[in-house]
Write a protein that holds these residues in place. Sequence first.
Motif, PDB file in Angstrom:
ATOM      1  N   GLY A  25      -8.347  16.924  -7.474  1.00  0.00           N
ATOM      2  CA  GLY A  25      -8.322  16.507  -8.875  1.00  0.00           C
ATOM      3  C   GLY A  25      -7.017  15.825  -9.226  1.00  0.00           C
ATOM      4  O   GLY A  25      -6.339  15.272  -8.357  1.00  0.00           O
ATOM      5  N   ARG A  26      -6.688  15.866 -10.500  1.00  0.00           N
ATOM      6  CA  ARG A  26      -5.474  15.228 -11.002  1.00  0.00           C
ATOM      7  C   ARG A  26      -4.746  16.216 -11.901  1.00  0.00           C
ATOM      8  O   ARG A  26      -5.372  17.060 -12.547  1.00  0.00           O
ATOM      9  N   LEU A  27      -3.418  16.100 -11.959  1.00  0.00           N
ATOM     10  CA  LEU A  27      -2.622  16.912 -12.869  1.00  0.00           C
ATOM     11  C   LEU A  27      -2.609  16.255 -14.245  1.00  0.00           C
ATOM     12  O   LEU A  27      -2.552  15.027 -14.345  1.00  0.00           O
ATOM     13  N   PRO A  28      -2.603  17.050 -15.323  1.00  0.00           N
ATOM     14  CA  PRO A  28      -2.594  16.461 -16.669  1.00  0.00           C
ATOM     15  C   PRO A  28      -1.281  15.767 -17.023  1.00  0.00           C
ATOM     16  O   PRO A  28      -1.283  14.802 -17.773  1.00  0.00           O
ATOM     17  N   ALA A  29      -0.153  16.244 -16.479  1.00  0.00           N
ATOM     18  CA  ALA A  29       1.147  15.651 -16.819  1.00  0.00           C
ATOM     19  C   ALA A  29       2.057  15.639 -15.588  1.00  0.00           C
ATOM     20  O   ALA A  29       3.051  16.357 -15.531  1.00  0.00           O
ATOM     21  N   PRO A  30       1.726  14.803 -14.600  1.00  0.00           N
ATOM     22  CA  PRO A  30       2.559  14.775 -13.399  1.00  0.00           C
ATOM     23  C   PRO A  30       3.903  14.114 -13.659  1.00  0.00           C
ATOM     24  O   PRO A  30       4.026  13.250 -14.523  1.00  0.00           O
ATOM     25  N   GLN A  31       4.907  14.543 -12.911  1.00  0.00           N
ATOM     26  CA  GLN A  31       6.216  13.885 -12.959  1.00  0.00           C
ATOM     27  C   GLN A  31       6.255  12.697 -12.005  1.00  0.00           C
ATOM     28  O   GLN A  31       7.068  11.801 -12.163  1.00  0.00           O
ATOM     29  N   GLY A  32       5.395  12.726 -10.999  1.00  0.00           N
ATOM     30  CA  GLY A  32       5.305  11.632 -10.037  1.00  0.00           C
ATOM     31  C   GLY A  32       3.876  11.471  -9.568  1.00  0.00           C
ATOM     32  O   GLY A  32       3.157  12.460  -9.402  1.00  0.00           O
ATOM     33  N   THR A  33       3.459  10.226  -9.402  1.00  0.00           N
ATOM     34  CA  THR A  33       2.111   9.904  -8.936  1.00  0.00           C
ATOM     35  C   THR A  33       2.202   8.750  -7.950  1.00  0.00           C
ATOM     36  O   THR A  33       3.006   7.838  -8.144  1.00  0.00           O
ATOM     37  N   ALA A  34       1.381   8.800  -6.928  1.00  0.00           N
ATOM     38  CA  ALA A  34       1.290   7.670  -6.005  1.00  0.00           C
ATOM     39  C   ALA A  34      -0.136   7.560  -5.492  1.00  0.00           C
ATOM     40  O   ALA A  34      -0.802   8.572  -5.255  1.00  0.00           O
ATOM     41  N   ARG A  35      -0.578   6.331  -5.330  1.00  0.00           N
ATOM     42  CA  ARG A  35      -1.901   6.051  -4.765  1.00  0.00           C
ATOM     43  C   ARG A  35      -1.692   5.249  -3.491  1.00  0.00           C
ATOM     44  O   ARG A  35      -1.015   4.213  -3.516  1.00  0.00           O
ATOM     45  N   LYS A  36      -2.261   5.740  -2.413  1.00  0.00           N
ATOM     46  CA  LYS A  36      -2.159   5.038  -1.134  1.00  0.00           C
ATOM     47  C   LYS A  36      -3.566   4.665  -0.683  1.00  0.00           C
ATOM     48  O   LYS A  36      -4.510   5.439  -0.855  1.00  0.00           O
ATOM     49  N   ARG A  37      -3.681   3.481  -0.092  1.00  0.00           N
ATOM     50  CA  ARG A  37      -4.978   2.969   0.352  1.00  0.00           C
ATOM     51  C   ARG A  37      -4.857   2.426   1.764  1.00  0.00           C
ATOM     52  O   ARG A  37      -3.889   1.739   2.094  1.00  0.00           O
ATOM     53  N   SER A  38      -5.844   2.738   2.573  1.00  0.00           N
ATOM     54  CA  SER A  38      -5.919   2.179   3.915  1.00  0.00           C
ATOM     55  C   SER A  38      -6.668   0.855   3.840  1.00  0.00           C
ATOM     56  O   SER A  38      -7.849   0.835   3.494  1.00  0.00           O
ATOM     57  N   PRO A  39      -6.012  -0.260   4.147  1.00  0.00           N
ATOM     58  CA  PRO A  39      -6.695  -1.547   4.049  1.00  0.00           C
ATOM     59  C   PRO A  39      -7.840  -1.680   5.057  1.00  0.00           C
ATOM     60  O   PRO A  39      -8.801  -2.390   4.809  1.00  0.00           O
ATOM     61  N   LEU A  40      -7.752  -0.973   6.169  1.00  0.00           N
ATOM     62  CA  LEU A  40      -8.766  -1.094   7.214  1.00  0.00           C
ATOM     63  C   LEU A  40     -10.100  -0.494   6.791  1.00  0.00           C
ATOM     64  O   LEU A  40     -11.149  -1.103   6.970  1.00  0.00           O
ATOM     65  N   CYS A  41     -10.073   0.695   6.204  1.00  0.00           N
ATOM     66  CA  CYS A  41     -11.330   1.389   5.895  1.00  0.00           C
ATOM     67  C   CYS A  41     -11.572   1.577   4.402  1.00  0.00           C
ATOM     68  O   CYS A  41     -12.653   1.977   3.991  1.00  0.00           O
ATOM     69  N   GLY A  42     -10.559   1.338   3.569  1.00  0.00           N
ATOM     70  CA  GLY A  42     -10.715   1.489   2.133  1.00  0.00           C
ATOM     71  C   GLY A  42     -10.501   2.897   1.615  1.00  0.00           C
ATOM     72  O   GLY A  42     -10.634   3.146   0.418  1.00  0.00           O
ATOM     73  N   SER A  43     -10.172   3.835   2.494  1.00  0.00           N
ATOM     74  CA  SER A  43      -9.886   5.200   2.044  1.00  0.00           C
ATOM     75  C   SER A  43      -8.698   5.184   1.090  1.00  0.00           C
ATOM     76  O   SER A  43      -7.768   4.404   1.270  1.00  0.00           O
ATOM     77  N   THR A  44      -8.742   6.071   0.079  1.00  0.00           N
ATOM     78  CA  THR A  44      -7.623   6.188  -0.855  1.00  0.00           C
ATOM     79  C   THR A  44      -7.307   7.656  -1.120  1.00  0.00           C
ATOM     80  O   THR A  44      -8.199   8.498  -1.112  1.00  0.00           O
ATOM     81  N   VAL A  45      -6.038   7.915  -1.350  1.00  0.00           N
ATOM     82  CA  VAL A  45      -5.574   9.222  -1.786  1.00  0.00           C
ATOM     83  C   VAL A  45      -4.570   8.986  -2.908  1.00  0.00           C
ATOM     84  O   VAL A  45      -3.646   8.195  -2.757  1.00  0.00           O
ATOM     85  N   THR A  46      -4.785   9.677  -4.016  1.00  0.00           N
ATOM     86  CA  THR A  46      -3.831   9.670  -5.128  1.00  0.00           C
ATOM     87  C   THR A  46      -3.240  11.070  -5.209  1.00  0.00           C
ATOM     88  O   THR A  46      -3.985  12.054  -5.242  1.00  0.00           O
ATOM     89  N   ALA A  47      -1.918  11.148  -5.210  1.00  0.00           N
ATOM     90  CA  ALA A  47      -1.223  12.434  -5.285  1.00  0.00           C
ATOM     91  C   ALA A  47      -0.432  12.508  -6.587  1.00  0.00           C
ATOM     92  O   ALA A  47       0.243  11.552  -6.960  1.00  0.00           O
TER      93      ALA A  47
END
Length: 147
Positions: A25-47
């Motif tokens: 899921g997602r935090l309601p008030a994060p101090q830091g956020t990053a989204r990473k995406r693999s260009p090869l397969c399109g997988s994404t992770v947002t932390a």
Amino acid sequence: MSDSDLIKLYSSRILGLAAEIPHLGRLPAPQGTARKRSPLCGSTVTADVVVRDDRIAGFAQDVKACALGQASAAVLGAVVIGRTLPELQAARDALQAMLKEGGPVPGAPFEGYEVLLPARDYKNRHASILLALEAVVEAMEAAQAAA
């Protein structure tokens, strides 16, 4: 890739981890956020992170990845709370070395990444496996820069 290679790569342990990802899921008030995406397969992770005393005190991750990327996120999610930026950077670097250079499994508390050793032979899967650690490192860097 043969059927036996697929069975080896997508072991029941990897599929079990992928089904039980901690901190989804997602935090309601994060101090830091990053989204990473693999260009090869399109997988994404947002932390999303909340940092106290230079350690992760709150964490959430939005994972849209293959089973290997999901398993990696599950391993991270199980041990991420309480970690420092240097610990996370070392784990990311060790996982990359394990996959790309035949290095050892990352040390404790990240030794759960050993489940992904069979993925060494599948270079097209490495980026997806690294996404969760890359995202949490970048999110923590963002949190510390904003502090």
